[in-house]
Enzyme design. Structure first.
Site, short mmCIF file in Angstrom:
data_model
loop_
_atom_site.label_atom_id
_atom_site.label_comp_id
_atom_site.label_asym_id
_atom_site.label_seq_id
_atom_site.Cartn_x
_atom_site.Cartn_y
_atom_site.Cartn_z
N SER A 8 0.92 -1.15 0.11
CA SER A 8 0.13 -0.17 0.03
C SER A 8 0.70 1.21 0.07
CB SER A 8 -0.91 -0.01 1.19
OG SER A 8 -1.71 1.17 1.27
N HIS A 31 -0.79 -0.84 -4.44
CA HIS A 31 -2.17 -0.74 -4.10
C HIS A 31 -2.36 0.90 -3.58
CE1 HIS A 31 -5.84 -1.99 -2.39
NE2 HIS A 31 -5.73 -1.06 -1.19
N ASP A 33 -4.68 3.61 -2.05
CA ASP A 33 -6.00 3.81 -1.11
C ASP A 33 -6.33 5.30 -1.54
OD1 ASP A 33 -6.44 1.40 0.20
OD2 ASP A 33 -4.57 2.03 1.08
N MET A 35 -9.08 8.03 -0.57
CA MET A 35 -10.01 8.62 0.31
C MET A 35 -10.64 10.12 0.24
SD MET A 35 -8.10 6.76 3.71
CE MET A 35 -7.23 5.30 3.65
N HIS A 64 -8.09 1.51 -4.79
CA HIS A 64 -9.17 0.99 -3.71
C HIS A 64 -9.64 2.42 -3.51
CE1 HIS A 64 -10.20 -0.44 0.55
NE2 HIS A 64 -11.15 -0.16 -0.19
N MET A 66 -12.22 4.50 -1.34
CA MET A 66 -12.87 4.68 -0.29
C MET A 66 -13.66 6.11 -0.39
SD MET A 66 -10.42 2.77 2.41
CE MET A 66 -8.83 3.04 1.48
N MET A 135 -12.31 -6.38 3.84
CA MET A 135 -11.60 -5.59 4.79
C MET A 135 -11.38 -6.14 5.96
SD MET A 135 -10.81 -2.80 2.88
CE MET A 135 -10.18 -1.94 4.45
N ASP A 171 -7.22 -6.77 3.26
CA ASP A 171 -6.63 -5.39 3.38
C ASP A 171 -6.67 -5.02 4.76
OD1 ASP A 171 -5.71 -2.90 3.36
OD2 ASP A 171 -7.00 -2.09 1.79
#
Length: 219
Positions: A8, A31, A33, A35, A64, A66, A135, A171
């Site tokens: 990540s 990866h 993330d 957000m 990913h 979010m 998750m 994850d």
């Protein structure tokens, strides 16, 4: 089982992403993330950063999301060059349509399930997804404790996959003490943050995690 390790980038040095990626040549993907401080109470980066990462990374990107309203935003991440775009079931109004839009834009489509979200409604349409992310912490922050009770859900998803080319990703809290637990439950894609980028040699850490998940190293 093919083991895939995805460090990540959230755990890397934000000022030197390209250098961080260069230190993990044996990773299967990076990866990312994303957000928005709405779906989760944290803010990272968005589409422009992913576009830039796609330009400088020799590794595929697994994004990913979010974020709120992934139905609107997810296809743009596929168009930006991500190999996989995963969105949260809890945030999507039309998850199947969104998955199809991601595929049409040229990426693999993934759906993510928070710890409190059951898998069954999405497993009924499993052929619409290329990846299911279970998750193993509450989404939003790195460094949380691995939720072992989520292995029941991982095993449920593994049974539903039944030979299909659908990857099962975990994850949250993945490291040397937890990766084999997740692998034995049925996961085959492992997101690791501090376990990789917190190591003196991130690529050696990937090798160690891969061996543990494959059952070829002592736990």
């Amino acid at each position: 089982m093919v083991v895939r390790i995805e460090p990540s980038i959230l755990s890397a040095d934000f000022s030197a992403f390209a250098a961080a990626i260069a230190r993990i040549p044996s990773a299967d993907a990076v990866h990312c993330d994303v957000m928005d401080n709405h779906f989760v109470p944290n803010l990272t980066f968005g589409l422009p950063m992913v576009q830039r990462l796609a330009q400088v990374s020799a590794l595929p990107l697994d994004v990913h999301l979010m974020i709120d309203d992934p139905d609107r935003w997810a296809p743009g991440y596929a168009e930006a060059g991500a190999q996989t775009v995963t969105f949260h079931a809890e945030a999507a109004r039309e998850p199947i349509a969104t998955a199809r839009s991601i595929r049409q834009a040229g990426a693999r489509a993934g759906i993510a399930l928070k710890p409190g979200t059951g898998a069954a409604p999405y497993l009924a349409a499993i052929e619409e997804f290329d990846q299911i992310l279970v998750m193993t912490v509450e989404p939003g922050f790195g460094g949380q404790q691995f939720m072992r009770e989520m292995m029941v859900k991982v095993a449920e998803v593994r049974r539903a996959v039944a030979g299909r080319d659908v990857w099962i990703q975990v994850d949250g809290g993945i490291g040397e003490s937890t990766i084999r637990i997740a692998a034995e439950a049925g996961a085959d894609v492992f997101v690791a943050g501090s376990a990789v980028f917190g190591a003196d040699d991130p690529d050696a850490a990937i090798t160690a995690l891969r061996a543990l998940a494959a059952g070829t190293a002592p736990s």
